[in-house]
Motif scaffolding. Structure first.
Motif, PDB file in Angstrom:
ATOM      1  N   THR A  24      45.037  64.238  71.530  1.00  0.00           N
ATOM      2  CA  THR A  24      45.932  63.687  70.724  1.00  0.00           C
ATOM      3  C   THR A  24      45.204  62.758  69.626  1.00  0.00           C
ATOM      4  O   THR A  24      44.552  62.041  69.854  1.00  0.00           O
ATOM      5  N   LYS A  25      45.447  63.225  68.396  1.00  0.00           N
ATOM      6  CA  LYS A  25      45.182  62.740  67.248  1.00  0.00           C
ATOM      7  C   LYS A  25      45.674  61.444  66.715  1.00  0.00           C
ATOM      8  O   LYS A  25      46.920  61.296  66.895  1.00  0.00           O
ATOM      9  N   VAL A  26      44.719  60.577  66.530  1.00  0.00           N
ATOM     10  CA  VAL A  26      45.175  59.237  66.048  1.00  0.00           C
ATOM     11  C   VAL A  26      44.255  58.773  64.965  1.00  0.00           C
ATOM     12  O   VAL A  26      42.998  58.833  65.003  1.00  0.00           O
ATOM     13  N   ILE A  27      44.875  58.250  63.881  1.00  0.00           N
ATOM     14  CA  ILE A  27      44.091  57.683  62.711  1.00  0.00           C
ATOM     15  C   ILE A  27      44.699  56.409  62.512  1.00  0.00           C
ATOM     16  O   ILE A  27      45.839  56.115  62.586  1.00  0.00           O
ATOM     17  N   VAL A  28      43.808  55.587  62.126  1.00  0.00           N
ATOM     18  CA  VAL A  28      44.043  54.167  62.033  1.00  0.00           C
ATOM     19  C   VAL A  28      42.971  53.697  60.608  1.00  0.00           C
ATOM     20  O   VAL A  28      42.024  54.135  60.401  1.00  0.00           O
ATOM     21  N   ARG A  29      43.915  52.735  59.984  1.00  0.00           N
ATOM     22  CA  ARG A  29      43.294  52.497  58.728  1.00  0.00           C
ATOM     23  C   ARG A  29      43.525  50.885  58.851  1.00  0.00           C
ATOM     24  O   ARG A  29      44.473  50.266  59.416  1.00  0.00           O
ATOM     25  N   LEU A  62      34.185  53.119  63.615  1.00  0.00           N
ATOM     26  CA  LEU A  62      34.296  52.435  62.440  1.00  0.00           C
ATOM     27  C   LEU A  62      35.144  53.141  61.297  1.00  0.00           C
ATOM     28  O   LEU A  62      35.260  54.435  61.482  1.00  0.00           O
ATOM     29  N   THR A  63      36.001  52.565  60.414  1.00  0.00           N
ATOM     30  CA  THR A  63      36.765  53.047  59.298  1.00  0.00           C
ATOM     31  C   THR A  63      35.574  53.628  58.551  1.00  0.00           C
ATOM     32  O   THR A  63      34.626  52.633  58.226  1.00  0.00           O
ATOM     33  N   THR A  64      35.674  54.544  57.701  1.00  0.00           N
ATOM     34  CA  THR A  64      34.832  55.212  56.983  1.00  0.00           C
ATOM     35  C   THR A  64      35.496  55.869  55.583  1.00  0.00           C
ATOM     36  O   THR A  64      36.573  56.507  55.704  1.00  0.00           O
ATOM     37  N   GLY A  65      34.891  55.838  54.510  1.00  0.00           N
ATOM     38  CA  GLY A  65      35.408  56.426  53.263  1.00  0.00           C
ATOM     39  C   GLY A  65      35.899  55.299  52.236  1.00  0.00           C
ATOM     40  O   GLY A  65      35.252  54.404  52.302  1.00  0.00           O
ATOM     41  N   ALA A  66      36.674  55.659  51.115  1.00  0.00           N
ATOM     42  CA  ALA A  66      36.691  54.998  49.879  1.00  0.00           C
ATOM     43  C   ALA A  66      37.816  53.999  50.255  1.00  0.00           C
ATOM     44  O   ALA A  66      38.745  54.102  50.895  1.00  0.00           O
ATOM     45  N   SER A  67      37.811  53.075  49.278  1.00  0.00           N
ATOM     46  CA  SER A  67      39.034  51.896  49.210  1.00  0.00           C
ATOM     47  C   SER A  67      40.387  52.383  48.852  1.00  0.00           C
ATOM     48  O   SER A  67      41.311  51.830  48.939  1.00  0.00           O
ATOM     49  N   GLY A  68      40.425  53.647  48.180  1.00  0.00           N
ATOM     50  CA  GLY A  68      41.567  54.115  47.647  1.00  0.00           C
ATOM     51  C   GLY A  68      42.043  53.965  46.096  1.00  0.00           C
ATOM     52  O   GLY A  68      40.988  53.301  45.586  1.00  0.00           O
ATOM     53  N   ASN A  69      43.100  54.756  45.773  1.00  0.00           N
ATOM     54  CA  ASN A  69      43.229  54.663  44.384  1.00  0.00           C
ATOM     55  C   ASN A  69      44.032  53.438  44.120  1.00  0.00           C
ATOM     56  O   ASN A  69      44.914  53.001  44.392  1.00  0.00           O
ATOM     57  N   THR A  70      43.336  52.824  43.000  1.00  0.00           N
ATOM     58  CA  THR A  70      43.885  51.371  42.650  1.00  0.00           C
ATOM     59  C   THR A  70      45.260  51.282  42.072  1.00  0.00           C
ATOM     60  O   THR A  70      46.267  50.611  42.401  1.00  0.00           O
ATOM     61  N   LYS A  88      40.244  60.998  50.680  1.00  0.00           N
ATOM     62  CA  LYS A  88      39.029  60.289  50.923  1.00  0.00           C
ATOM     63  C   LYS A  88      39.317  58.672  51.091  1.00  0.00           C
ATOM     64  O   LYS A  88      38.269  58.129  51.487  1.00  0.00           O
ATOM     65  N   THR A  89      40.559  58.365  51.387  1.00  0.00           N
ATOM     66  CA  THR A  89      40.489  56.766  51.811  1.00  0.00           C
ATOM     67  C   THR A  89      40.061  56.352  53.109  1.00  0.00           C
ATOM     68  O   THR A  89      40.342  57.162  53.943  1.00  0.00           O
ATOM     69  N   GLY A 135      48.579  61.421  59.039  1.00  0.00           N
ATOM     70  CA  GLY A 135      48.983  61.121  57.841  1.00  0.00           C
ATOM     71  C   GLY A 135      48.410  59.701  57.468  1.00  0.00           C
ATOM     72  O   GLY A 135      47.082  59.525  57.418  1.00  0.00           O
ATOM     73  N   GLU A 136      49.112  58.823  57.054  1.00  0.00           N
ATOM     74  CA  GLU A 136      48.868  57.324  56.911  1.00  0.00           C
ATOM     75  C   GLU A 136      48.246  56.947  58.165  1.00  0.00           C
ATOM     76  O   GLU A 136      47.159  55.909  58.082  1.00  0.00           O
ATOM     77  N   GLY A 137      48.803  57.038  59.408  1.00  0.00           N
ATOM     78  CA  GLY A 137      48.293  56.673  60.346  1.00  0.00           C
ATOM     79  C   GLY A 137      48.765  55.390  60.822  1.00  0.00           C
ATOM     80  O   GLY A 137      49.888  54.961  60.276  1.00  0.00           O
ATOM     81  N   VAL A 138      48.161  54.651  61.613  1.00  0.00           N
ATOM     82  CA  VAL A 138      48.597  53.251  61.913  1.00  0.00           C
ATOM     83  C   VAL A 138      47.787  52.368  60.831  1.00  0.00           C
ATOM     84  O   VAL A 138      46.500  52.424  60.774  1.00  0.00           O
ATOM     85  N   VAL A 139      48.496  51.641  60.088  1.00  0.00           N
ATOM     86  CA  VAL A 139      47.664  50.655  59.009  1.00  0.00           C
ATOM     87  C   VAL A 139      47.750  49.301  59.646  1.00  0.00           C
ATOM     88  O   VAL A 139      49.046  48.876  59.751  1.00  0.00           O
ATOM     89  N   LEU A 140      46.680  48.525  59.730  1.00  0.00           N
ATOM     90  CA  LEU A 140      46.634  47.396  60.063  1.00  0.00           C
ATOM     91  C   LEU A 140      46.467  46.452  58.936  1.00  0.00           C
ATOM     92  O   LEU A 140      45.366  46.637  58.072  1.00  0.00           O
ATOM     93  N   GLU A 141      47.110  45.388  58.581  1.00  0.00           N
ATOM     94  CA  GLU A 141      46.788  44.407  57.358  1.00  0.00           C
ATOM     95  C   GLU A 141      45.829  43.321  57.831  1.00  0.00           C
ATOM     96  O   GLU A 141      45.961  42.618  58.800  1.00  0.00           O
ATOM     97  N   ILE A 142      44.739  43.193  57.140  1.00  0.00           N
ATOM     98  CA  ILE A 142      43.640  42.222  57.020  1.00  0.00           C
ATOM     99  C   ILE A 142      43.895  41.196  56.099  1.00  0.00           C
ATOM    100  O   ILE A 142      43.712  41.328  54.761  1.00  0.00           O
ATOM    101  N   PRO A 143      44.309  39.635  56.387  1.00  0.00           N
ATOM    102  CA  PRO A 143      44.518  38.710  55.361  1.00  0.00           C
ATOM    103  C   PRO A 143      43.483  38.133  55.097  1.00  0.00           C
ATOM    104  O   PRO A 143      42.249  38.147  55.972  1.00  0.00           O
ATOM    105  N   GLY A 144      43.217  37.668  53.998  1.00  0.00           N
ATOM    106  CA  GLY A 144      42.103  36.514  53.566  1.00  0.00           C
ATOM    107  C   GLY A 144      41.182  37.026  52.592  1.00  0.00           C
ATOM    108  O   GLY A 144      41.480  37.822  51.819  1.00  0.00           O
ATOM    109  N   PHE A 145      39.919  35.894  52.174  1.00  0.00           N
ATOM    110  CA  PHE A 145      38.843  36.510  51.202  1.00  0.00           C
ATOM    111  C   PHE A 145      37.513  36.350  52.117  1.00  0.00           C
ATOM    112  O   PHE A 145      37.600  35.804  52.983  1.00  0.00           O
ATOM    113  N   ILE A 146      36.508  36.914  51.341  1.00  0.00           N
ATOM    114  CA  ILE A 146      35.294  36.770  51.806  1.00  0.00           C
ATOM    115  C   ILE A 146      34.667  35.896  50.777  1.00  0.00           C
ATOM    116  O   ILE A 146      34.669  36.138  49.773  1.00  0.00           O
TER     117      ILE A 146
END
Length: 255
Positions: A24-29, A62-70, A88-89, A135-146
């Motif tokens: 079963t294929k799973v994509i997580v971002r 790990l997630t790998t790839g680019a940060s996406g289309n701004t 590429k995302t 597709g988009e898969g499961v997208v988890l939001e990461i709040p904050g700053f470095i």
């Protein structure tokens, strides 16, 4: 072939399909709050998928790839089912072998290489054998700053006689959790972010110093110093619009 024989074969076929695990294929971002996806450029997000009932780790990586289309992510008005990603995302993709519907916990630690800033986000869902979460898969939001304090350095010893105008420069680097640039008037606007240093001397609260944006990702301020002692600086950033926050803390010595 008689109907009874056909029925028996169909039941046997169904049981065989149910008995054997199906990939079963799973994509997580992982996506930074009010910003882009967390990928290779910032070290990625560490993803763990667990069987919620047993605690067994079904997949990790790990997630790998680019940060996406701004323009797509930050400037295009959102409509239902509009993809925010392309091939590429950044993502974590895996195949999980399951025999039956399985309730899982999906966890993202991001950005994993920045331990002082990394946060954990998680969600839960049912995986169905052979039914892809793609597709988009499961997208988890990461709040904050470095947020990193650059000056003074950790446990730096500073001679009070060496100070210009009895002031210590406080300098920090501040970026989004995806590594995106923060600057004045930009997409991630420094003018919307309060950055302040909270200062203690020998454990007693002292001045609060406002830090201002001076160039991409860099904020500075000046701390008046009149006495020797052990100092602690805790710097925070707070976005008045998005409510993103970030903190770093160091100690230094004035002799």
């Amino acid at each position: 072939m008689n109907p009874e024989r056909i029925c028996t074969l169909l039941i046997a076929l169904f049981l065989s399909l149910y008995t054997f695990a199906q990939p079963t294929k799973v994509i997580v971002r992982a996506k930074a709050k009010d910003a882009k996806f967390i990928g290779t450029g910032i070290g990625g997000a560490y993803i763990v998928i667990r069987n919620d009932l047993t605690g067994e780790i079904l997949a990790k990586g790990l997630t790998t790839g680019a940060s996406g289309n701004t323009d797509l992510i930050m400037k295009t008005p959102y409509t239902r089912n509009l993809p925010l990603t392309d091939e590429k995302t950044a993502k974590f993709e895996t195949l999980i072998d399951i025999k039956e519907p399985t309730f899982v916990t999906i966890e993202a630690i991001a950005p994993v290489n920045r331990k002082s800033a990394a946060v954990t986000a998680s969600t839960q869902l049912w995986l169905i054998p052979g039914k892809a979460i793609d597709g988009e898969g499961v997208v988890l939001e990461i709040p904050g700053f470095i947020l990193d304090i650059l000056e003074p350095q950790t446990h730096q010893v500073i001679q009070i006689a060496s100070l210009k105008n009895n002031q210590v420069k406080i300098k920090i680097n501040l970026v989004m959790m995806c590594g995106c640039v923060i600057n004045k008037g930009g997409i991630w606007n420094a003018d919307n972010i309060d950055v302040k240093a909270l200062v203690k001397k020998d454990g007693t609260p002292q001045n609060e110093v406002v830090l201002k944006s001076i160039q991409d990702n860099i904020f500075e301020g000046l701390l008046p110093v009149s006495d020797k002692g052990n100092y602690e600086i805790q710097v925070y950033a707070y976005d008045k619009v998005t409510k993103n926050t970030g903190v770093d803390k160091i100690n230094f010595v004035i002799q």
